[in-house]
Motif scaffolding. Structure first.
Motif, mmCIF file in Angstrom:
data_model
loop_
_atom_site.group_PDB
_atom_site.id
_atom_site.type_symbol
_atom_site.label_atom_id
_atom_site.label_comp_id
_atom_site.label_asym_id
_atom_site.label_seq_id
_atom_site.Cartn_x
_atom_site.Cartn_y
_atom_site.Cartn_z
ATOM 1 N N MET A 198 0.776 -0.899 0.235
ATOM 2 C CA MET A 198 0.199 0.325 -0.347
ATOM 3 C C MET A 198 0.933 1.350 0.153
ATOM 4 N N ILE A 199 2.009 1.595 0.791
ATOM 5 C CA ILE A 199 2.683 2.272 1.197
ATOM 6 C C ILE A 199 3.046 2.793 -0.448
ATOM 7 N N ARG A 200 4.029 1.862 -1.047
ATOM 8 C CA ARG A 200 4.359 1.449 -2.850
ATOM 9 C C ARG A 200 3.373 2.519 -3.656
ATOM 10 N N PHE A 201 2.078 1.753 -3.505
ATOM 11 C CA PHE A 201 1.396 2.360 -4.291
ATOM 12 C C PHE A 201 1.048 3.691 -3.826
ATOM 13 N N PHE A 202 1.211 4.377 -2.357
ATOM 14 C CA PHE A 202 1.047 5.910 -2.500
ATOM 15 C C PHE A 202 1.794 6.509 -2.591
ATOM 16 N N ILE A 203 2.956 5.757 -2.523
ATOM 17 C CA ILE A 203 4.333 6.435 -2.554
ATOM 18 C C ILE A 203 4.540 6.949 -3.999
ATOM 19 N N LEU A 204 4.346 5.833 -5.393
ATOM 20 C CA LEU A 204 4.530 5.755 -6.913
ATOM 21 C C LEU A 204 3.200 6.658 -7.313
ATOM 22 N N PHE A 205 2.316 6.777 -6.862
ATOM 23 C CA PHE A 205 0.580 7.451 -6.555
ATOM 24 C C PHE A 205 1.674 8.874 -6.790
ATOM 25 N N LEU A 206 1.531 9.263 -5.817
ATOM 26 C CA LEU A 206 1.961 10.444 -5.533
ATOM 27 C C LEU A 206 3.304 11.301 -6.781
ATOM 28 N N VAL A 207 4.392 10.681 -6.774
ATOM 29 C CA VAL A 207 5.649 10.931 -7.715
ATOM 30 C C VAL A 207 5.053 10.743 -9.206
ATOM 31 N N ILE A 208 3.854 9.647 -10.013
ATOM 32 C CA ILE A 208 3.428 10.177 -11.053
ATOM 33 C C ILE A 208 2.639 11.416 -11.289
ATOM 34 N N LEU A 209 1.676 11.475 -10.073
ATOM 35 C CA LEU A 209 0.665 12.758 -10.089
ATOM 36 C C LEU A 209 1.741 13.541 -10.217
ATOM 37 N N ALA A 210 2.815 13.984 -9.216
ATOM 38 C CA ALA A 210 3.905 14.988 -9.768
ATOM 39 C C ALA A 210 4.651 15.297 -10.465
ATOM 40 N N VAL A 211 4.541 14.757 -11.831
ATOM 41 C CA VAL A 211 5.482 14.608 -12.878
ATOM 42 C C VAL A 211 4.011 14.717 -13.894
ATOM 43 N N LEU A 212 3.122 14.456 -14.130
ATOM 44 C CA LEU A 212 1.865 15.264 -14.777
ATOM 45 C C LEU A 212 1.462 16.539 -14.612
ATOM 46 N N PHE A 213 1.739 16.345 -13.481
ATOM 47 C CA PHE A 213 0.922 17.981 -13.451
ATOM 48 C C PHE A 213 2.106 19.191 -13.676
ATOM 49 N N GLY A 214 3.512 18.235 -13.543
ATOM 50 C CA GLY A 214 4.365 19.089 -14.360
ATOM 51 C C GLY A 214 4.656 19.411 -15.999
ATOM 52 N N LEU A 215 4.224 18.570 -15.867
ATOM 53 C CA LEU A 215 4.199 17.851 -17.654
ATOM 54 C C LEU A 215 3.378 18.860 -18.172
ATOM 55 N N GLU A 216 2.072 18.955 -17.779
ATOM 56 C CA GLU A 216 0.627 19.746 -17.809
ATOM 57 C C GLU A 216 0.839 20.808 -18.024
ATOM 58 N N LEU A 217 1.818 22.059 -16.816
ATOM 59 C CA LEU A 217 1.829 23.329 -16.936
ATOM 60 C C LEU A 217 3.112 23.631 -17.758
ATOM 61 N N THR A 218 4.041 22.915 -18.724
ATOM 62 C CA THR A 218 4.318 23.100 -19.453
ATOM 63 C C THR A 218 3.886 23.935 -20.868
ATOM 64 N N PRO A 219 4.866 24.817 -21.439
ATOM 65 C CA PRO A 219 4.591 25.518 -22.702
ATOM 66 C C PRO A 219 4.278 24.586 -23.424
#
Length: 185
Positions: free
Chosen positions: A1-22
């Motif tokens: 469960m901890i692995r899922f949560f950490i991986l979820f947060l990392v993927i979420l941060a990457v995808l939100f970061g990508l969304e904000l690129t010009p």
């Protein structure tokens, strides 16, 4: 469960970061938002010909009221949350792809309903529009993401704990009792 949560947060941060690129803004977010306005307008014109879409704005030709579909209202962020959860969850890639595609359709379909309902709600009452826009629909879209994710997990084959084919016990039965044959009365 901890692995899922950490991986979820990392993927979420990457995808939100990508969304904000010009680049993503220009080639994905803006075209999708314009398409969302056109799709919503097209559906409304099936019943009301006095509506037009101009860019990200859906406007009534009869009274001039319009809704502008801005960042955060285009369903992309909700879809990102769903995609991150599905990518982080341990499952075969085939099911991740199917889940992401069907989840995208589910979230965006509800978002079209959201845009159309807010378009008409704003013409009726601005206080109700603001309340529905800021509170009701935000919660409903994220609830949609949660429900789609839970249904997707439920439809995955096998047990994700490695006990494939293990018997399921019902209403207080033990696994041993669940495997015993039922004898006729």
């Amino acid at each position: 469960m901890i692995r899922f949560f950490i991986l979820f947060l990392v993927i979420l941060a990457v995808l939100f970061g990508l969304e904000l690129t010009p680049w993503a803004e220009r080639w994905f977010v803006e075209p999708w938002t314009i398409a969302l306005a056109k799709i919503s307008t097209w559906l409304v014109t099936l019943f009301d010909s006095e509506v037009e879409a101009t860019g990200i704005v859906m406007r009534s030709l009869s009274n001039g009221f319009g809704v502008s579909i801005e960042k955060g209202c285009n369903g992309i962020e909700a879809t990102i949350v769903l995609v991150a959860a599905m990518l982080a969850f341990p499952s075969p890639w085939k099911y991740k792809i199917i889940g992401i595609l069907s989840g995208f359709v589910a979230v965006q379909s509800l978002n079209v309903v959201r845009v159309i309902s807010l378009f008409y709600l704003g013409q009726w009452n601005m206080t109700a529009f603001e309340w529905a826009h800021l509170y009701i629909w935000q919660a409903l879209i994220m609830l949609d993401v949660l429900i789609v994710f839970l249904i997707w997990i439920r439809l995955l084959p096998g047990d994700r704990n490695g006990d494939k084919g293990a018997p399921v016990a019902f209403s207080g039965e033990t696994a041993q009792q669940a495997t015993e044959p039922v004898r006729g009365t």
